[in-house]
Design a protein around this motif. Structure first.
Motif, PDB file in Angstrom:
ATOM      1  N   UNK A  88       0.824  -1.217   0.000  1.00 29.82           N
ATOM      2  CA  UNK A  88       0.000   0.000   0.000  1.00 29.82           C
ATOM      3  C   UNK A  88       0.851   1.257   0.000  1.00 29.82           C
ATOM      4  N   UNK A  89       2.090   1.161   0.472  1.00 30.40           N
ATOM      5  CA  UNK A  89       2.959   2.332   0.454  1.00 30.40           C
ATOM      6  C   UNK A  89       3.265   2.805  -0.955  1.00 30.40           C
ATOM      7  N   UNK A  90       3.608   1.885  -1.835  1.00 33.48           N
ATOM      8  CA  UNK A  90       3.906   2.292  -3.206  1.00 33.48           C
ATOM      9  C   UNK A  90       2.628   2.683  -3.949  1.00 33.48           C
ATOM     10  N   UNK A  91       1.498   2.072  -3.610  1.00 33.73           N
ATOM     11  CA  UNK A  91       0.233   2.490  -4.209  1.00 33.73           C
ATOM     12  C   UNK A  91      -0.064   3.938  -3.829  1.00 33.73           C
ATOM     13  N   UNK A  92       0.096   4.263  -2.562  1.00 36.80           N
ATOM     14  CA  UNK A  92      -0.125   5.635  -2.108  1.00 36.80           C
ATOM     15  C   UNK A  92       0.841   6.598  -2.798  1.00 36.80           C
ATOM     16  N   UNK A  93       2.091   6.190  -2.951  1.00 38.27           N
ATOM     17  CA  UNK A  93       3.076   7.052  -3.622  1.00 38.27           C
ATOM     18  C   UNK A  93       2.709   7.277  -5.088  1.00 38.27           C
ATOM     19  N   UNK A  94       2.218   6.239  -5.752  1.00 44.29           N
ATOM     20  CA  UNK A  94       1.777   6.386  -7.138  1.00 44.29           C
ATOM     21  C   UNK A  94       0.589   7.335  -7.239  1.00 44.29           C
TER      22      UNK A  94
END
Length: 306
Positions: free
Chosen positions: A18-24
């Motif tokens: 979810x961290x990289x999803x949020x960053x995207x």
């Protein structure tokens, strides 16, 4: 602008992603996202306002689930396909950009590996999305007070700290005015693993069972501290922002330590990946838990007006 985000079937790995999803989502503020995940993880994304579609991928014989996914996606002209499963599907769909993270185990924390694969110099921290209704329900379930969240279960028994030690820890932390709350997943096996702790702590709130992940996350956010075995629930607590202490023995903290501002771990003595949980004593866990509680700016969050 549409982005296809393919993440893990397992809850813990999906939470980490979810961290990289949020960053995207921050990098591409005009984009809408389709998330592909397993049934156990789908609830993570239900309250995400940027997620317009969740495709639940259930494993089928002869890898036919990948064919089903291709059929569900091939008509869309994707701005980007991000495949954290390392499959070939991203190469068969129309997309302006592709990011395919190869599978398999390798050294280093998984959360850092994902950030590096997508080109982030700073590791994107996992997060959770909760609805206003879920937050209100959490306030009603866990009103004002100091709550100690316990996660005494895991997906296999070797990762479980002995139940009597969870009980001893909860009793010791009563000096911090903490009241225990027991969390566990759906199903009879999960209930059976949590039962010894529930029986020995008759004043503990039982918040386990078949609840949505958004409801669980919102309730975890009401807790002053989470202490639990290496599990998806541990990663969810850390992503929710709850001060978190993960307990490790035969699993590798170097890969799967919880990620968050106040997320810490303790390991049983012995070779990493082979140490029995019985080697982790109550005094060691109590010391680490107390240190987290004493860190600056630790408080019981009030989400009633969040």
């Amino acid at each position: 602008m549409r982005i296809l985000f393919i993440t893990s079937n397992r809850l813990g790995d999906a939470v980490i992603s979810t961290g990289v999803l949020d960053a995207l989502q921050k990098r591409y503020p005009a984009a809408m996202f389709t998330v592909v995940c397993g049934p156990v993880a789908s609830g993570l994304f239900e309250a995400d306002p940027r997620c317009e579609r969740i495709i639940t991928m259930e494993k089928r014989r002869h890898d036919r689930h990948w064919i089903d996914l291709w059929r569900a996606c091939f008509r869309t002209r994707w701005f980007m396909v991000v495949d954290l499963r390392g499959s070939l599907i991203g190469l068969t769909l129309w997309a302006r950009r592709r990011v395919i993270v190869r599978g398999g185990r390798r050294p280093g924390r998984r959360v850092e590996q994902l950030g590096e694969a997508l080109g982030y110099r700073r590791t994107p921290m996992p997060k959770v999305w909760t609805s206003e209704a879920q937050q209100a329900n959490a306030v009603a379930t866990l009103p004002e007070g100091r709550w100690l969240a316990l996660g005494p279960t895991a997906n296999w028994d070797g990762k479980i700290w002995p139940p009597e030690r969870f009980v001893a820890l909860a009793q010791a932390l009563r000096s911090e005015n903490l009241r225990p709350v027991v969390f566990y997943g759906p199903g009879e096996d999960e209930r059976a693993r949590a039962e010894p702790v529930l029986k020995a702590l008759p004043d503990a709130l039982d918040l386990g069972g078949n609840h949505t992940l958004g409801d669980v996350a919102a309730r975890l956010q009401r807790c002053a501290l989470f202490v639990g075995n290496d599990s998806g629930l541990m990663h969810l607590a850390a992503a929710a922002g709850t001060p978190t202490l993960g307990l490790f023995g035969p699993s590798r903290a170097s890969e799967y330590a919880p990620a968050g501002r106040l997320a810490r771990f303790v390991e049983a003595p012995g070779p990493e990946g082979h140490a029995p949980m019985a080697g982790l004593d109550v005094a060691q866990v109590l010391k680490a838990a107390t240190e987290i509680l004493n860190e600056k700016n630790v408080f019981v969050p009030d989400l009633a007006t969040d």
